[in-house]
Design a protein around this motif. Structure first.
Motif, short mmCIF file in Angstrom:
data_model
loop_
_atom_site.label_atom_id
_atom_site.label_comp_id
_atom_site.label_asym_id
_atom_site.label_seq_id
_atom_site.Cartn_x
_atom_site.Cartn_y
_atom_site.Cartn_z
N PHE A 218 0.82 -1.21 0.00
CA PHE A 218 0.00 0.00 0.00
C PHE A 218 0.85 1.26 0.00
N GLU A 219 0.23 2.34 -0.50
CA GLU A 219 0.91 3.63 -0.59
C GLU A 219 -0.08 4.75 -0.31
N LEU A 220 0.32 5.73 0.49
CA LEU A 220 -0.55 6.84 0.85
C LEU A 220 -0.72 7.80 -0.31
N VAL A 221 -1.94 8.34 -0.44
CA VAL A 221 -2.23 9.36 -1.45
C VAL A 221 -2.36 10.70 -0.72
N LEU A 222 -1.49 11.62 -1.01
CA LEU A 222 -1.52 12.93 -0.38
C LEU A 222 -1.74 14.02 -1.41
N PRO A 223 -2.29 15.19 -1.00
CA PRO A 223 -2.54 15.62 0.38
C PRO A 223 -3.83 15.02 0.94
N THR A 224 -4.08 15.28 2.23
CA THR A 224 -5.35 14.91 2.84
C THR A 224 -6.44 15.78 2.22
N PHE A 225 -7.69 15.46 2.53
CA PHE A 225 -8.78 16.28 1.99
C PHE A 225 -9.86 16.49 3.04
N GLY A 226 -10.69 17.49 2.80
CA GLY A 226 -11.77 17.80 3.73
C GLY A 226 -11.29 18.64 4.90
N PRO A 227 -12.22 19.03 5.78
CA PRO A 227 -11.89 19.88 6.93
C PRO A 227 -11.14 19.11 8.00
N LYS A 228 -10.54 19.84 8.93
CA LYS A 228 -9.86 19.24 10.07
C LYS A 228 -10.86 18.42 10.88
N LYS A 229 -10.47 17.19 11.21
CA LYS A 229 -11.34 16.30 11.97
C LYS A 229 -10.61 15.77 13.19
N TYR A 230 -11.40 15.35 14.19
CA TYR A 230 -10.84 14.75 15.39
C TYR A 230 -11.53 13.43 15.70
N PHE A 231 -10.80 12.55 16.39
CA PHE A 231 -11.40 11.37 17.00
C PHE A 231 -11.69 11.69 18.46
N SER A 232 -12.80 11.18 18.95
CA SER A 232 -13.09 11.28 20.38
C SER A 232 -13.74 9.98 20.83
N TRP A 233 -14.09 9.92 22.11
CA TRP A 233 -14.91 8.83 22.65
C TRP A 233 -16.32 9.39 22.86
N ALA A 234 -17.23 8.58 23.38
CA ALA A 234 -18.62 9.05 23.46
C ALA A 234 -19.36 8.49 24.67
N GLY A 235 -20.19 9.34 25.24
CA GLY A 235 -21.11 8.95 26.30
C GLY A 235 -22.51 9.38 25.93
N ARG A 236 -23.45 9.07 26.79
CA ARG A 236 -24.83 9.48 26.54
C ARG A 236 -25.06 10.90 27.06
N LYS A 237 -25.94 11.62 26.39
CA LYS A 237 -26.31 12.97 26.81
C LYS A 237 -27.53 12.90 27.72
N ASP A 238 -27.32 12.40 28.93
CA ASP A 238 -28.40 12.38 29.90
C ASP A 238 -27.83 12.72 31.27
#
Length: 285
Positions: A218-238
């Protein structure tokens, strides 16, 4: 109505009401963090097929998130961490229906998820990129996937980003031929290696790890695309989950400011990431 019948009806009503309170997050579950400490078990949902964030090695879930949780669990003495390994498509629905306490897997922050779930502080960069077969000189930049068959994981933010990018290509004159979806990224990478698709869209950290491990395929295709993104974890909104959500955020902020996250990023990704430690940026469209 006999006295015995009245007592039976009252008992039945008490059972129904009690069950309703437990499911709806009433007094029986008013503080999830306190409940976790009381039961001595913290149950989280994980998709252990997303290296280097979380994956199975020698029968155990390992990776970046495992190392982070090892630090966080020190603040919960006497509590055991139980990770349920589930397909991605069942992770957020399982959280919403209280199948587990929290999500400790890589959740790409999107506007829709931000509105629906209590997303944590960022744990990593999630900017989108493409990977191709090694030596495929016909794809030198993301726009070169026009007219080709490409793939990503079903139900993922990466798929949404790929679809948006493909729509932009179509508006410019030529879209992709087809977007194939897969249960997990390993299936997509297998099809890519076999020549059944031309590229796979995933987050940059995951693709860097893939190319590092399999530079011959495999080989990476650059540049990246789209807006800046983040990974997070998740809980419930209660209200019941608020204490747990605040606890996780406080721990992530501590690990970020102390440099622990930076060291773990160097270990698993080969370099540090610039992540906010005060709050999760509000995602755009």
């Amino acid at each position: 109505m006999t006295e015995r019948f009245k007592r039976a009806c009252a008992a039945a009503l008490a059972v129904v009401v009690g069950a309703g309170l437990a499911v709806s997050g009433g007094p029986a579950n008013a503080d999830l963090l306190a409940e976790i400490k009381k039961r001595g078990e913290f149950v989280v949902g994980t998709e252990a097929r997303f290296p280097p964030f979380e994956f199975v090695k020698d029968g155990k879930i390992v990776g970046y998130s495992t190392d982070i949780m090892a630090h966080i669990m020190k603040a919960l003495p006497g509590v055991e961490l139980k990770r349920l390994d589930l397909p991605w498509q069942g992770i957020l629905p399982g959280l919403a229906t209280a199948k587990f306490d929290y999500v400790v897997t890589s959740v790409t922050v999107t506007k829709e998820r931000y509105a629906k779930y209590a997303l944590s502080l960022p744990i990593a960069d999630a900017t989108m990129a493409l990977v191709k077969r090694k030596g495929d000189d016909s794809i030198a930049a993301p726009a070169d996937i026009a007219g080709r068959v490409v793939g990503s994981q079903a139900g993922s933010a990466q798929l949404q980003a790929l679809q948006a990018f493909a729509k932009g290509l179509e508006s410019a004159g030529k879209g992709v031929k087809e977007i194939k979806t897969y249960v997990d990224f390993n299936e997509a990478f297998a099809d890519l290696a076999a020549g059944r698709i031309s590229a796979v869209c995933n987050s940059l950290p995951n693709l860097l790890e893939l190319v590092r491990k399999r530079p011959d395929r495999f080989e990476l295709v650059l540049p990246t695309f789209g807006p800046k993104k983040y990974f997070s974890w998740a809980g419930r909104k209660d209200a019941a989950s608020a204490s747990l959500v605040a606890f996780i955020d406080a721990e992530l902020a501590r690990l970020n400011r102390s440099g622990v996250l930076t060291e773990l990023q160097k270990k698993w990704f080969g370099g540090p990431m610039d992540l906010p430690a005060d709050k999760l940026p509000v995602p755009g469209d």
